[in-house]
Design an enzyme around this catalytic site. Structure first.
Site, mmCIF file in Angstrom:
data_model
loop_
_atom_site.group_PDB
_atom_site.id
_atom_site.type_symbol
_atom_site.label_atom_id
_atom_site.label_comp_id
_atom_site.label_asym_id
_atom_site.label_seq_id
_atom_site.Cartn_x
_atom_site.Cartn_y
_atom_site.Cartn_z
ATOM 1 C CD1 TRP A 76 112.266 -65.765 -59.058
ATOM 2 C CD2 TRP A 76 112.990 -66.931 -57.292
ATOM 3 N NE1 TRP A 76 112.042 -65.008 -57.936
ATOM 4 C CE2 TRP A 76 112.474 -65.689 -56.839
ATOM 5 C CE3 TRP A 76 113.498 -67.821 -56.346
ATOM 6 C CZ2 TRP A 76 112.459 -65.323 -55.499
ATOM 7 C CZ3 TRP A 76 113.493 -67.469 -55.001
ATOM 8 C CH2 TRP A 76 112.972 -66.223 -54.593
ATOM 9 C CG ASN A 77 109.315 -69.851 -55.227
ATOM 10 O OD1 ASN A 77 108.842 -70.170 -56.308
ATOM 11 N ND2 ASN A 77 108.561 -69.621 -54.163
ATOM 12 C CE LYS B 122 108.200 -66.155 -68.278
ATOM 13 N NZ LYS B 122 109.595 -66.254 -67.699
ATOM 14 C CB ALA C 101 111.817 -67.705 -63.077
ATOM 15 N N GLY D 264 103.212 -66.974 -59.353
ATOM 16 C CA GLY D 264 104.158 -65.880 -59.169
ATOM 17 C C GLY D 264 103.549 -64.809 -58.293
ATOM 18 C CD GLU E 259 97.800 -72.165 -57.074
ATOM 19 O OE1 GLU E 259 96.951 -73.016 -57.311
ATOM 20 O OE2 GLU E 259 97.967 -71.676 -55.932
ATOM 21 C CG LEU E 260 98.221 -64.816 -57.892
ATOM 22 C CD1 LEU E 260 97.214 -63.699 -58.022
ATOM 23 C CD2 LEU E 260 99.208 -64.812 -59.039
ATOM 24 C CB CYS F 174 103.856 -68.854 -52.233
ATOM 25 S SG CYS F 174 103.562 -70.624 -52.389
ATOM 26 C CD GLU G 154 104.998 -63.344 -51.096
ATOM 27 O OE1 GLU G 154 104.973 -62.643 -52.122
ATOM 28 O OE2 GLU G 154 104.563 -64.513 -51.084
HETATM 29 N N1 LIG Z 1 100.883 -69.430 -54.845
HETATM 30 C C1 LIG Z 1 101.882 -70.199 -55.209
HETATM 31 O O1 LIG Z 1 101.749 -71.419 -55.410
HETATM 32 C C2 LIG Z 1 103.235 -69.592 -55.416
HETATM 33 C C3 LIG Z 1 104.317 -70.447 -55.599
HETATM 34 C C4 LIG Z 1 105.592 -69.869 -55.788
HETATM 35 C C5 LIG Z 1 105.761 -68.481 -55.789
HETATM 36 N N2 LIG Z 1 104.688 -67.698 -55.622
HETATM 37 C C6 LIG Z 1 104.845 -66.249 -55.591
HETATM 38 O O2 LIG Z 1 105.770 -65.824 -56.619
HETATM 39 C C7 LIG Z 1 106.496 -64.689 -56.169
HETATM 40 C C8 LIG Z 1 107.987 -64.948 -56.305
HETATM 41 O O3 LIG Z 1 108.295 -65.459 -57.582
HETATM 42 P P1 LIG Z 1 108.810 -64.467 -58.699
HETATM 43 O O4 LIG Z 1 109.655 -63.412 -58.148
HETATM 44 O O5 LIG Z 1 109.369 -65.297 -59.817
HETATM 45 O O6 LIG Z 1 107.424 -63.818 -59.181
HETATM 46 P P2 LIG Z 1 107.193 -62.922 -60.460
HETATM 47 O O7 LIG Z 1 105.752 -62.663 -60.490
HETATM 48 O O8 LIG Z 1 108.128 -61.778 -60.522
HETATM 49 O O9 LIG Z 1 107.591 -63.876 -61.714
HETATM 50 C C9 LIG Z 1 106.910 -65.091 -61.887
HETATM 51 C C10 LIG Z 1 107.036 -65.474 -63.366
HETATM 52 O O10 LIG Z 1 106.396 -64.472 -64.129
HETATM 53 C C11 LIG Z 1 107.275 -64.007 -65.128
HETATM 54 N N3 LIG Z 1 106.948 -62.614 -65.438
HETATM 55 C C12 LIG Z 1 107.324 -61.497 -64.787
HETATM 56 N N4 LIG Z 1 106.795 -60.400 -65.396
HETATM 57 C C13 LIG Z 1 106.083 -60.858 -66.458
HETATM 58 C C14 LIG Z 1 105.309 -60.248 -67.485
HETATM 59 N N5 LIG Z 1 105.160 -58.919 -67.553
HETATM 60 N N6 LIG Z 1 104.705 -61.051 -68.421
HETATM 61 C C15 LIG Z 1 104.856 -62.377 -68.372
HETATM 62 N N7 LIG Z 1 105.572 -63.028 -67.426
HETATM 63 C C16 LIG Z 1 106.182 -62.270 -66.494
HETATM 64 C C17 LIG Z 1 108.651 -64.199 -64.551
HETATM 65 O O11 LIG Z 1 109.622 -64.229 -65.588
HETATM 66 C C18 LIG Z 1 108.481 -65.544 -63.870
HETATM 67 O O12 LIG Z 1 108.604 -66.566 -64.824
HETATM 68 C C19 LIG Z 1 106.092 -64.485 -54.717
HETATM 69 O O13 LIG Z 1 105.092 -63.500 -54.624
HETATM 70 C C20 LIG Z 1 105.509 -65.834 -54.316
HETATM 71 O O14 LIG Z 1 104.589 -65.721 -53.257
HETATM 72 C C21 LIG Z 1 103.411 -68.213 -55.415
HETATM 73 O O1 LIG Z 2 106.279 -71.281 -53.045
HETATM 74 C C1 LIG Z 2 105.290 -71.910 -53.269
HETATM 75 C C2 LIG Z 2 105.283 -73.404 -53.345
HETATM 76 O O2 LIG Z 2 104.046 -73.775 -53.898
HETATM 77 C C3 LIG Z 2 105.552 -73.949 -51.995
HETATM 78 S S1 LIG Z 2 105.250 -75.640 -51.798
HETATM 79 O O3 LIG Z 2 106.540 -76.330 -52.087
HETATM 80 O O4 LIG Z 2 104.200 -76.069 -52.753
HETATM 81 O O5 LIG Z 2 104.847 -75.811 -50.401
#
Ligand SMILES: NC(=O)c1ccc[n+]([C@@H]2O[C@H](COP(=O)([O-])OP(=O)(O)OC[C@H]3O[C@@H](n4cnc5c(N)ncnc54)[C@H](O)[C@@H]3O)[C@@H](O)[C@H]2O)c1
Ligand SMILES: O=C[C@H](O)CS(=O)(=O)O
Length: 484
Positions: A157-158, A181, A183, A234, A256-257, A290, A387
């Site tokens: 969602w972010n 899919k 968020a 996520g 990408e976690l 992230c 985090e």
């Molecule tokens: N590395 C990156 O580029 C990056 C970028 C953005 C966010 N993030 C990470 O994402 C996290 C925040 O985002 P969030 O709260 O949406 O993360 P999240 O892992 O809770 O959800 C991410 C996505 O996964 C889906 N999801 C959740 N449970 C699922 C399941 N059991 N099966 C299938 N899909 C499922 C959610 O609906 C959403 O679409 C933070 O840890 C952040 O660091 C990483």
């Molecule tokens: O939250 C993660 C995003 O990938 C950040 S950025 O906009 O790509 O820097």
């Protein structure tokens, strides 16, 4: 949604193949504005049959999409990008309403997200193979690169737009199709992007968005044989789960976690620049990125001077409704996110940390939090390992470079790291020693479509953007031919 110039961009249905539709059983999910908890609208709570239909349409469309030339796909992608530029303000308003970030940041994300579409519209034309010198006079060795096929993306969602295009763009450019899919908190940006893709003439079934129960949709996207790759962005916990779900069908995977970025200020740093860089890295999207600075390490010899500069800048930040032009920091995404920030802060202060700025909820609205600085943070505090995903800057102190590197690397994560130093010999040493996929030196803003975005350790694998990003969407085929 009021205030849109083009109200058609606000979609409350999913595009499955060439039809905008509700869930076949009429089920809906409510979507709210995190700033004031007002109902923005609803999206379909799709059934398994609806999602399976999308997979079937994706598989069918992929054949003709791959048969187009890279130039033909690229031209359609450029038209898509043109429409995104033309509708940038509406897309930004949709994003701020559903995610809460300041409108200026939403505009920035739309531009950043669109840069991937334009970048990969061109990169698709450079998916080169090889002709290897013959090992025998009668043999020819040729390397082809072909699209891997139907792809799926699960996004957070972010960054409701950029995380979509950072995956869909290389996939489409390579000749793959994509089922997304988003968020459940932020579906409208994805649906608006797909509406513009349809208007640009990208054929039905090439890019689709499915909304509904995450676990159910995830089970389909990770287990269906027709889907050859999953790209997930996520949390690390969900990434682990999806990785396991993909194992039975050996899907290609990009993860990408989560992150836990260190931000190191050495005594040779330009302290004003370092403070500005920390503001940019820490408080972007209310700290919900992230790659946000998650731990700030300040060299003891300059700690008082730096904290004085930084704290004054933090106190000048404006918290409010993302739609207000003066707002720097909007709301957190939900009550759980706010609870987590409060718990981490209480644990830190109970264990001896000192609040230098902020430290409590903001009165702008229920989910807003004051930009906060705490000092005297130690490794015994939960905030050192978790985090934060909120507007809190925990300050640690260190004496020398070796200690800073050791502390910075003491985490399961390895996404982004930052340091400020004007000593370039030190810059080489520190960059090479940091165990992260991306390192910012004298800058807090590193993300661009031309460079590979991704992490190591438990921040995942795979790279998005850059000349490397399309490799995740092609398969290498070796052709050995006896020409006698
Ligand atoms: N590395 C990156 O580029 C990056 C970028 C953005 C966010 N993030 C990470 O994402 C996290 C925040 O985002 P969030 O709260 O949406 O993360 P999240 O892992 O809770 O959800 C991410 C996505 O996964 C889906 N999801 C959740 N449970 C699922 C399941 N059991 N099966 C299938 N899909 C499922 C959610 O609906 C959403 O679409 C933070 O840890 C952040 O660091 C990483
Ligand atoms: O939250 C993660 C995003 O990938 C950040 S950025 O906009 O790509 O820097």
């Amino acid at each position: 949604m009021q205030s849109l110039t083009n109200p058609e961009l606000f979609k409350e249905q999913c595009l499955i193949n060439d039809r905008w539709q509700d869930a076949s059983n009429g089920a809906r999910i409510e979507v709210t504005n995190p700033f004031d908890d007002s109902v923005i609208g609803h999206v379909p709570d799709l059934t398994e049959d609806d999602v399976n239909a999308a997979v079937a349409h994706s598989a069918e469309a992929q054949i003709s999409w791959a048969a187009k030339t890279a130039a033909e796909r690229g031209a359609l992608m450029q038209k898509w990008a043109d429409l995104i530029d033309e509708n940038k303000e509406d897309l930004a308003i949709i994003m701020t309403k559903e995610q809460g970030k300041a409108l200026a940041e939403s505009r920035g994300e739309i531009g950043y997200g669109n840069s991937f579409i334009r970048w990969f519209a061109e990169e698709g034309k450079r998916v080169y193979g090889d002709v290897i010198p013959a090992t025998k006079s009668e043999l020819r060795h040729v390397i082809l690169k072909q699209p891997i096929g139907v792809c799926a993306a699960i996004t957070p969602w972010n960054f409701p737009a950029a995380m979509i295009t950072r995956k869909a763009a290389p996939a489409l450019a390579a000749g793959c199709t994509m089922i997304i899919k988003p968020a459940v908190q932020t579906p409208y940006s994805a649906l608006a992007l797909v509406a513009l893709a349809e208007k640009a003439g990208i054929p039905a079934g090439v890019i689709q968005v499915v909304t509904g129960d995450a676990a159910m949709i995830g089970n389909i996207l990770t287990s269906d044989e027709r889907i050859k790759k999953l790209s997930f962005t996520g949390s690390t916990n969900i990434g682990r789960k999806l990785m396991a779900q993909c194992a039975p069908t050996i899907k290609k995977l990009s993860l990408e976690l989560g992150g836990n970025a260190p931000f190191i200020v050495f005594e040779s740093a330009d302290l004003e620049k370092a403070a500005d860089g920390l503001i940019a890295s820490k408080f972007r999207n209310a700290g919900q990125t992230c790659v946000c600075a998650n731990r700030v390490y300040v060299q003891a010899s300059i700690k008082d001077k730096f904290l004085d500069i930084f704290t004054k800048k933090v106190e000048a930040l404006k918290v409010g409704n993302g739609m207000d032009k003066d707002t720097d920091i909007g709301p957190l995404i939900n009550e759980d996110a706010l609870d987590k920030v409060e718990k981490l802060l209480k644990d830190a202060t109970d264990k001896g940390a000192t609040v230098l700025a902020g430290g409590s909820r903001h009165d702008a609205s229920a989910l807003t939090y004051q930009p906060t600085v705490i000092s005297g943070v130690t490794d015994e505090m939960d905030i050192a390992t978790e985090e934060i995903f909120g507007p809190v800057a925990p300050i640690f102190f260190f004496d020398d470079e070796a200690e800073a590197i050791k502390e910075a690397n003491d985490t399961i994560y390895g996404l982004a790291a930052y340091f400020y130093s004007t000593d370039f010999a030190q810059a080489w040493r520190v960059t090479e020693a940091l165990e992260y996929g991306m390192v910012g030196h004298n800058t807090g803003m590193i993300s661009t479509e031309v460079a590979p975005f991704g992490g190591v350790k438990q921040s995942g694998f795979g790279r998005e953007g850059s000349k490397y990003g399309i490799e995740d969407y092609v398969a290498i085929k070796y052709w050995c031919s006896d020409v006698r």
